[in-house]
Motif scaffolding. Structure first.
Motif, PDB file in Angstrom:
ATOM      1  N   GLY B 129       0.804  -1.225   0.000  1.00  5.77           N
ATOM      2  CA  GLY B 129       0.000   0.000   0.000  1.00  5.77           C
ATOM      3  C   GLY B 129       0.834   1.270   0.000  1.00  5.77           C
ATOM      4  N   ASN B 130       2.066   1.184   0.527  1.00  5.50           N
ATOM      5  CA  ASN B 130       2.895   2.392   0.613  1.00  5.50           C
ATOM      6  C   ASN B 130       3.766   2.612  -0.609  1.00  5.50           C
ATOM      7  OD1 ASN B 130       1.962   3.000   3.177  1.00  5.50           O
ATOM      8  ND2 ASN B 130       3.419   1.564   4.091  1.00  5.50           N
ATOM      9  N   ALA B 131       3.777   1.656  -1.528  1.00  8.21           N
ATOM     10  CA  ALA B 131       4.735   1.739  -2.644  1.00  8.21           C
ATOM     11  C   ALA B 131       4.038   1.969  -3.973  1.00  8.21           C
ATOM     12  CB  ALA B 131       5.565   0.459  -2.698  1.00  8.21           C
ATOM     13  N   ILE B 132       2.752   2.379  -3.949  1.00  6.02           N
ATOM     14  CA  ILE B 132       1.997   2.372  -5.201  1.00  6.02           C
ATOM     15  C   ILE B 132       2.562   3.326  -6.244  1.00  6.02           C
ATOM     16  CG2 ILE B 132      -0.155   1.605  -4.138  1.00  6.02           C
ATOM     17  CD1 ILE B 132      -1.164   4.467  -4.311  1.00  6.02           C
ATOM     18  N   ASP B 133       3.204   4.414  -5.812  1.00  6.04           N
ATOM     19  CA  ASP B 133       3.710   5.384  -6.789  1.00  6.04           C
ATOM     20  C   ASP B 133       5.167   5.173  -7.136  1.00  6.04           C
ATOM     21  OD1 ASP B 133       1.308   6.715  -7.182  1.00  6.04           O
ATOM     22  OD2 ASP B 133       1.571   7.856  -5.330  1.00  6.04           O
ATOM     23  N   LYS B 134       5.763   4.066  -6.657  1.00 10.72           N
ATOM     24  CA  LYS B 134       7.171   3.801  -6.956  1.00 10.72           C
ATOM     25  C   LYS B 134       7.307   3.129  -8.320  1.00 10.72           C
ATOM     26  CE  LYS B 134       9.610   4.272  -2.837  1.00 10.72           C
ATOM     27  NZ  LYS B 134       8.902   4.037  -1.585  1.00 10.72           N
ATOM     28  N   LYS B 135       8.462   3.356  -8.944  1.00 10.28           N
ATOM     29  CA  LYS B 135       8.772   2.637 -10.180  1.00 10.28           C
ATOM     30  C   LYS B 135       9.374   1.276  -9.806  1.00 10.28           C
ATOM     31  CE  LYS B 135       7.750   5.467 -13.610  1.00 10.28           C
ATOM     32  NZ  LYS B 135       8.606   6.546 -14.083  1.00 10.28           N
ATOM     33  N   PRO B 136       9.230   0.282 -10.662  1.00 15.57           N
ATOM     34  CA  PRO B 136       9.809  -1.035 -10.330  1.00 15.57           C
ATOM     35  C   PRO B 136      11.291  -0.969  -9.981  1.00 15.57           C
ATOM     36  CG  PRO B 136       8.354  -1.234 -12.205  1.00 15.57           C
ATOM     37  CD  PRO B 136       8.431   0.234 -11.883  1.00 15.57           C
ATOM     38  N   SER B 137      12.030  -0.034 -10.625  1.00 20.53           N
ATOM     39  CA  SER B 137      13.468   0.037 -10.334  1.00 20.53           C
ATOM     40  C   SER B 137      13.740   0.522  -8.907  1.00 20.53           C
ATOM     41  CB  SER B 137      14.140   0.982 -11.329  1.00 20.53           C
ATOM     42  OG  SER B 137      13.540   2.258 -11.269  1.00 20.53           O
TER      43      SER B 137
END
Lengths: 280, 259
Positions: B129-137
């Motif tokens: 839930g906290n990583a939704i705006d992160k890029k896979p890298s």
């Protein structure tokens, strides 16, 4: 690259060398750059003073004076045959921009369509292979014949020189899209449009930008020669004109100027290239 | 529960490349019940992934038939969610957009807001839930694979196909994801076919373990039911009735393949 420190530190009997070895690498690089520059300029000055070169060759100081003169009033206008170098540069940049943008508009979609179809890419390949090694200047008479305008011909030559790298890199980008990405799209029953828009296009974008970057460098190389031939205006025409006036000093100024502008254009696109590089 | 939910009947697959043919799968038949967790285990190159690709519809079978819930499989489809070994996220999309892309493909009549809420729900389910705006890298390998699992679950497929889902992860991450997968699977029970080469992983997660022979003409050489109730704990594995027997039976079958 840099003189191996272990080797040079062994023979640091002399204090100067010891001090040199202690300097950070960047300082030594910059120092060496200026040393080469100064030695080069001094050798040039000496060669002219001793009369080793043709009389036409200017001294560095004369080139400096020409630079101050030419760049001091780049935008003067004294009739259609006599205007400042700024206008010539703008004319060249405009031709490059137009030809380059037109080439991108044609080559990116075309490369995409070709890249998606294996049959199409194989069928088109001989044409590309044949036309790619041809100097774009060979197309100049055809441009003149068809377009009947020197302005149009200059843009046409830039268009031709830009189109191949963009086309080839776009095809390559589409064709080298990871099979896994396409598998995901297939398992999601993605429509053709969704696959193109959200998978193939972003996956091939880095290659497309590389193609644009190569094209722009080539276009900037070619425009000088093209303008020597079509005349009227532009930095290539300006150089040719100065040659007719036997004015090598301002030609040397132009060479440096063209180099700087080419450098800036390349840095611009390499910045774009870096931005869109993906790490998976 | 339908005991013949996913049916593989006499399936064979031959690959052709550069004039050479390679018969990967001989004559494979397997019936999988609704809600069952089945692992395919075998030496590398034995055609486990080939079989999984045939079920996924990514490859075409030449002989036999495969049907799911009464419908023959003729190509890839949304009723089967695939989790690939190397997470296979689109690196140009954020974590959320990777899920949203799947939903955009699958649910054409739902609103953006509905899809977004469901995508976030699925990511929360895998603790992202906290990583939704992160890029896979920007996230770890284990987190990437969680996104891959969330994407597959998000579409509510009839069958989940996992191709060595934890093979590329370190031992600790692998273990925590195995536990996580088991939890998610218990909460929304569905049919799973998992390819693995990890015997303990297969015993931990599966209702049945299918052992495959070495190719060419790979076949199913053993099917072992694991009776212990879910959820299972890796540290409790040695206490399962018959654990040692099952483990040595699988290893015997596998090592026999190398003789």
């Amino acid at each position: 690259m840099y003189s191996s420190t272990s080797a040079s530190s062994k023979k640091t009997s002399r204090p100067f060398q010891a001090k040199l070895a202690q300097l950070p690498g960047s300082v030594r690089t910059i120092g060496l750059f200026f040393a080469i520059l100064i030695v080069g300029l001094a050798a040039w000055q000496l060669a002219v003073d001793q009369g080793w070169l043709m009389k036409l060759v200017p001294r560095p100081s004369q080139v400096w004076a020409a630079a101050v003169d030419v760049l001091g009033s780049p935008f003067y206008y004294a009739g259609s045959n006599d205007f400042g170098i700024g206008f010539h540069l703008l004319a060249s940049l405009e031709r490059v921009a137009l030809g380059f943008v037109l080439a991108a508009i044609v080559a990116v979609p075309l490369g995409f369509v070709i890249g998606i179809s294996e049959t199409f890419s194989k069928a088109i390949d001989p044409f590309v292979q044949l036309l790619k090694p041809v100097s774009p200047l060979a197309w100049l008479p055809i441009g003149l014949a068809v377009l009947k305008s020197s302005e149009g011909t200059a843009i046409f030559v830039i268009f031709i020189s830009s189109i191949w790298p963009i086309l080839i890199n776009t095809i390559f980008g589409v064709r080298s899209t990871s099979g896994t990405y396409l598998k995901i799209a297939r398992t999601l029953e993605a429509s053709r449009w969704m696959t193109i828009r959200h998978v193939l296009l972003p996956a091939s974008l880095p290659n497309i930008v590389t193609g644009l970057r190569i094209s722009l460098s080539i276009a900037w190389l070619v425009i000088i020669a093209a303008e020597m031939l079509v005349g009227g205006k532009g930095i290539g025409y300006y150089i040719w004109n100065e040659w007719n006036n036997l004015n090598l000093a301002s030609i040397i100024v132009c060479i440096i100027l063209i180099g700087l502008i080419g450098l800036v254009l390349d840095k611009l696109l390499s910045a774009v290239e870096k931005r869109i590089k993906y790490e998976s | 529960m339908n005991p013949n939910y996913l049916n593989i009947r006499g399936v064979g697959k031959t690959f052709k490349a550069k004039g050479k043919t390679y018969e990967a799968l001989g004559n494979v038949s397997l019936h999988i019940a609704e809600g069952e967790f089945v692992s395919l285990i075998g030496p590398s190159g034995c055609g486990k992934t080939t079989l999984l690709n045939l079920i996924a519809g990514l490859d075409k079978y030449e002989t036999g038939s495969i049907d799911l819930d009464g419908e023959a499989i003729s190509g890839p489809g949304l009723d089967r969610g695939v989790v690939f070994q190397n997470h296979a996220l689109f690196p140009w999309m954020t974590v959320l957009d990777n899920i949203m892309f799947a939903l955009d493909c699958a649910w054409k009549d739902k609103s953006k807001q509905e899809k977004r809420e469901w995508a976030i729900h699925c990511l929360q389910m895998v603790q992202l839930g906290n990583a939704i705006d992160k890029k896979p890298s920007e996230i770890s390998g284990g987190m990437k694979q969680r996104v891959g699992i969330a994407r597959a679950f998000a579409l509510n497929p009839k069958v989940l196909l996992l191709d060595e889902p934890f093979g590329a992860l370190d031992a600790l991450t692998r273990e925590s994801l195995q536990i996580e997968l088991q939890r998610i699977w218990s909460e929304n029970r569905r049919t799973v076919v998992m390819v693995t080469h990890d015997v303990d992983e297969a015993i931990l997660l599966s209702d049945r373990i299918v052992v495959m022979s070495r190719g060419p003409r790979a076949e199913l050489i053993d099917i072992i039911p694991i009776e212990a109730p879910h959820p299972r704990n890796k540290s409790d594995l040695p206490d399962f009735p018959g654990y040692r027997e099952i483990r040595s039976r699988i290893i015997d079958k596998l090592s026999f393949q190398f003789q």
